[in-house]
Design a protein around this motif. Structure first.
Motif, PDB file in Angstrom:
ATOM      1  N   ASN A  68       0.800  -1.229   0.000  1.00 20.52           N
ATOM      2  CA  ASN A  68       0.000   0.000   0.000  1.00 20.52           C
ATOM      3  C   ASN A  68       0.828   1.272   0.000  1.00 20.52           C
ATOM      4  N   TRP A 119       1.278   3.932  -3.148  1.00 16.62           N
ATOM      5  CA  TRP A 119       0.456   5.093  -3.450  1.00 16.62           C
ATOM      6  C   TRP A 119       0.885   6.261  -2.567  1.00 16.62           C
ATOM      7  N   ALA A 179      -5.894   0.137  -6.403  1.00 13.35           N
ATOM      8  CA  ALA A 179      -5.363  -0.593  -5.252  1.00 13.35           C
ATOM      9  C   ALA A 179      -6.009  -1.958  -5.084  1.00 13.35           C
ATOM     10  N   PHE A 210      -8.102   1.515   1.154  1.00 13.08           N
ATOM     11  CA  PHE A 210      -7.652   0.383   0.363  1.00 13.08           C
ATOM     12  C   PHE A 210      -8.662  -0.763   0.347  1.00 13.08           C
TER      13      PHE A 210
END
Length: 358
Positions: free
Chosen positions: A21, A24, A188, A69
């Motif tokens: 994650n 991003w 994502a 997410f």
């Protein structure tokens, strides 16, 4: 002929590159969080006004409602210059070895590539070549987006029952990382990977016992690959985007009914009760999908697992990845009664009832 087709071997290829994650930028994630907060504020819902299906959706989606997410922690990414067929062939080689068959025993190939090497040419032809399969082989793609695996099983059963075919290779791939814009929140949720299965005749009490398949074009343009406001073949790069947001909402709102009726029909065809199902393998478009559909279909007794958090969604490869993972973890064994359920953009949805093993 009335032969039953079962899964003889499984293969999975997940690229070694893991995208977590932190890929991003913080400002992008913060923007997603603000969008979620605004949406939740604008959608205050009185539970007393909801019917049972609506309440089930709200409860299921509440699990990750505040997470930008949506429950995804990592996903696999194929090499930037690579092709989907490379992943497909790698998964297929594993499936053939797992089945204990020789490549020249494969007499039909059913492929499914959400993002093929070339738009106009089926990857199945390249996979056929890379594996060195016999020239006398029926090779075709089953174009059903995320729903292709269930459709491939149904087609395989029909092919084998003609008496002309015996052993088949199915594969499914998802190679959409090059089609994602980092700023889009759905970037994502999607990962890259491929799965494959060798299928063929099994004992009558094993394999595909029943299935149910439905289609509707009402939500045709939900999530698509193309260019917003233009045609995909106009100048410019193609991306994954929602062409019809209303269609996405309708698909979600109707999911309890689809799961209940489609799985119910497959169970009736197999002569099973819901509480007799040992394992439930669901499509993985989000963290809440399996929980919602399992509950709505009355399959709470069945074992299950989710792969979305560590692989993202892999389109038609989702259910095969669940089956492969479940077998590796000892959750799926010979004689288990298995139900699958998936839906695919376009839109189609399918449930299969099968008994695991040969």
């Amino acid at each position: 002929m009335n032969e039953t087709v079962g899964i003889l071997g499984l293969g999975v290829y997940l690229p070694p590159t893991i995208r977590r994650n932190d890929y991003w930028p913080p400002e992008v994630v913060e923007h997603w969080a603000r969008e979620i907060a605004a949406a939740l504020t604008g959608r205050a819902i009185d539970p007393a006004t909801l019917d049972d299906d609506q309440r089930a959706i709200v409860e299921a989606m509440a699990v990750d409602a505040g997470d930008p997410f949506r429950g995804a922690r990592e996903r696999r990414v194929h090499d930037a210059g690579g092709f989907a067929s490379e992943m497909e062939a790698a998964a297929a080689l594993q499936a053939i070895a797992d089945a204990g068959v020789e490549p020249d025993e494969i007499d039909f190939v059913l492929g499914a590539s959400l993002a093929p090497d070339y738009v106009s040419v089926p990857d199945a032809c390249r996979v056929h070549r890379l594996l060195g399969l016999a020239e006398r082989c029926f090779v075709v793609h089953v174009d059903a987006a995320c729903n292709a695996f269930g459709q491939q099983l149904i087609v395989s059963q029909a092919l084998v029952r003609t008496g002309r075919f015996r052993t088949g290779l199915l594969f499914q791939s998802h190679h959409t990382s090059p089609l994602m814009r980092r700023e889009d929140h759905w970037s994502a949720w999607w990962g890259d990977g491929a799965t494959a299965q060798v299928v063929g005749p099994v004992a009558a009490e094993r394999g595909l016992q029943a299935s149910a398949a439905f289609a509707s074009g009402e939500n045709f343009a939900a999530m698509v690959i193309g260019q917003p406001g233009r045609r995909w073949f106009d100048d410019g790069r193609c991306f994954v985007y929602g062409a019809d947001r209303g269609a996405v909402r309708r698909m979600v709102a109707d999911m309890p009914r689809k799961a209940r009726t489609t799985i119910g029909e497959a169970l009736a065809g197999a002569g099973w009760r819901a509480d007799e199902v040992d394992f439930y393998a669901a499509h993985q478009p989000a963290t809440w999908f399996r929980t919602l559909t399992q509950r709505c279909a009355g399959l709470e007794r069945a074992r299950s697992l989710d792969t979305f958090s560590w692989a993202g969604t892999l389109s038609a490869a989702n259910i095969p990845l669940v089956l492969h993972t479940a077998r590796a973890r000892g959750l799926l064994g010979d004689g288990d009664r298995v139900v699958t359920f998936s839906g695919g953009a376009g839109e189609t949805w399918t449930a299969c009832a099968l008994v695991w093993g040969r």
